[in-house]
Design a protein around this motif. Sequence first.
Motif, mmCIF file in Angstrom:
data_model
loop_
_atom_site.group_PDB
_atom_site.id
_atom_site.type_symbol
_atom_site.label_atom_id
_atom_site.label_comp_id
_atom_site.label_asym_id
_atom_site.label_seq_id
_atom_site.Cartn_x
_atom_site.Cartn_y
_atom_site.Cartn_z
ATOM 1 N N LEU A 1 -6.534 5.353 -3.307
ATOM 2 C CA LEU A 1 -7.483 5.502 -2.194
ATOM 3 C C LEU A 1 -7.546 4.222 -1.362
ATOM 4 C CD1 LEU A 1 -10.412 7.457 -3.876
ATOM 5 C CD2 LEU A 1 -9.002 8.236 -1.971
ATOM 6 N N ALA A 2 -7.542 3.075 -2.027
ATOM 7 C CA ALA A 2 -7.548 1.803 -1.303
ATOM 8 C C ALA A 2 -6.267 1.646 -0.479
ATOM 9 C CB ALA A 2 -7.708 0.645 -2.277
ATOM 10 N N ALA A 3 -5.144 2.084 -1.033
ATOM 11 C CA ALA A 3 -3.879 2.023 -0.295
ATOM 12 C C ALA A 3 -3.923 2.951 0.915
ATOM 13 C CB ALA A 3 -2.721 2.399 -1.212
ATOM 14 N N ALA A 4 -4.508 4.124 0.753
ATOM 15 C CA ALA A 4 -4.636 5.050 1.884
ATOM 16 C C ALA A 4 -5.530 4.452 2.965
ATOM 17 C CB ALA A 4 -5.188 6.390 1.418
ATOM 18 N N ALA A 5 -6.583 3.748 2.560
ATOM 19 C CA ALA A 5 -7.455 3.092 3.534
ATOM 20 C C ALA A 5 -6.696 2.014 4.297
ATOM 21 C CB ALA A 5 -8.670 2.487 2.828
ATOM 22 N N CYS A 6 -5.897 1.241 3.587
ATOM 23 C CA CYS A 6 -5.097 0.186 4.222
ATOM 24 C C CYS A 6 -4.112 0.780 5.226
ATOM 25 C CB CYS A 6 -4.366 -0.619 3.149
ATOM 26 S SG CYS A 6 -3.284 -1.889 3.800
ATOM 27 N N ALA B 1 0.836 -1.207 0.000
ATOM 28 C CA ALA B 1 0.000 0.000 0.000
ATOM 29 C C ALA B 1 0.866 1.251 0.000
ATOM 30 C CB ALA B 1 -0.926 -0.008 1.212
ATOM 31 N N ALA B 2 1.952 1.223 0.758
ATOM 32 C CA ALA B 2 2.870 2.369 0.771
ATOM 33 C C ALA B 2 3.523 2.552 -0.592
ATOM 34 C CB ALA B 2 3.922 2.183 1.858
ATOM 35 N N VAL B 3 3.840 1.451 -1.260
ATOM 36 C CA VAL B 3 4.431 1.533 -2.599
ATOM 37 C C VAL B 3 3.427 2.135 -3.577
ATOM 38 C CG1 VAL B 3 5.274 0.137 -4.535
ATOM 39 C CG2 VAL B 3 6.076 -0.328 -2.220
ATOM 40 N N ASP B 4 2.166 1.730 -3.484
ATOM 41 C CA ASP B 4 1.138 2.291 -4.358
ATOM 42 C C ASP B 4 0.981 3.794 -4.148
ATOM 43 O OD1 ASP B 4 0.556 -0.030 -5.664
ATOM 44 O OD2 ASP B 4 -1.205 -0.517 -4.457
ATOM 45 N N LEU B 5 1.013 4.236 -2.912
ATOM 46 C CA LEU B 5 0.911 5.670 -2.653
ATOM 47 C C LEU B 5 2.148 6.405 -3.147
ATOM 48 C CD1 LEU B 5 -0.765 6.086 0.836
ATOM 49 C CD2 LEU B 5 -1.678 6.647 -1.386
ATOM 50 N N ARG B 6 3.279 5.792 -2.964
ATOM 51 C CA ARG B 6 4.537 6.433 -3.386
ATOM 52 C C ARG B 6 4.610 6.545 -4.909
ATOM 53 N NH1 ARG B 6 8.860 9.135 -1.864
ATOM 54 N NH2 ARG B 6 10.848 8.401 -2.629
ATOM 55 N N ALA B 7 3.979 5.621 -5.627
ATOM 56 C CA ALA B 7 3.999 5.641 -7.088
ATOM 57 C C ALA B 7 3.244 6.844 -7.649
ATOM 58 C CB ALA B 7 3.412 4.355 -7.641
ATOM 59 N N GLY B 8 2.317 7.370 -6.873
ATOM 60 C CA GLY B 8 1.606 8.584 -7.289
ATOM 61 C C GLY B 8 0.732 8.363 -8.509
#
Length: 148
Positions: free
Chosen positions: A41-46, A25-32
């Motif tokens: 949004l799902a990664a932020a929820a996680c 999830a952190a990787v998904d957010l970091r990918a932007g």
Amino acid sequence: MPSPAVLALGTTALCASGWVWYLPAAVDLRAGADRPVSRRLAAAACLTAWATVALSAPLLLAAVSWTTLGAVTAVGTGAAASLSALARARRGHEERATRRTWVALRLRPPVRGRPTGVARSTRVFLCWFLPGYAVAAGALAMLLFGAR
């Protein structure tokens, strides 16, 4: 009733073992912008859910009241649930836009069939995890409230 230190230790162990969820999830957010908005949004929820669990360990060690701990947990859970609902809604919008694009190109959209790969393994995991979680929650309730 177990001491708060034991509960904090268990919470810390749970957070340490949960890296398989919060690291991707952190990787998904970091990918932007390389990831769809629904996935971010799902990664932020996680991450919000795991941060709520992680925050409960120091609160347990600080011996705050159960009301305060419950309030913090409720706010974190509510925020994670809201982000998850937004992610699901956004995913629906993205799928409809993709279908419209396929129609505009006069091509057939890919057919969604029986889930394979990640979707199937997630469903199998949940079929085993949720009943076990319910039994564990019931056992914890019996330990906490049955000892009186």
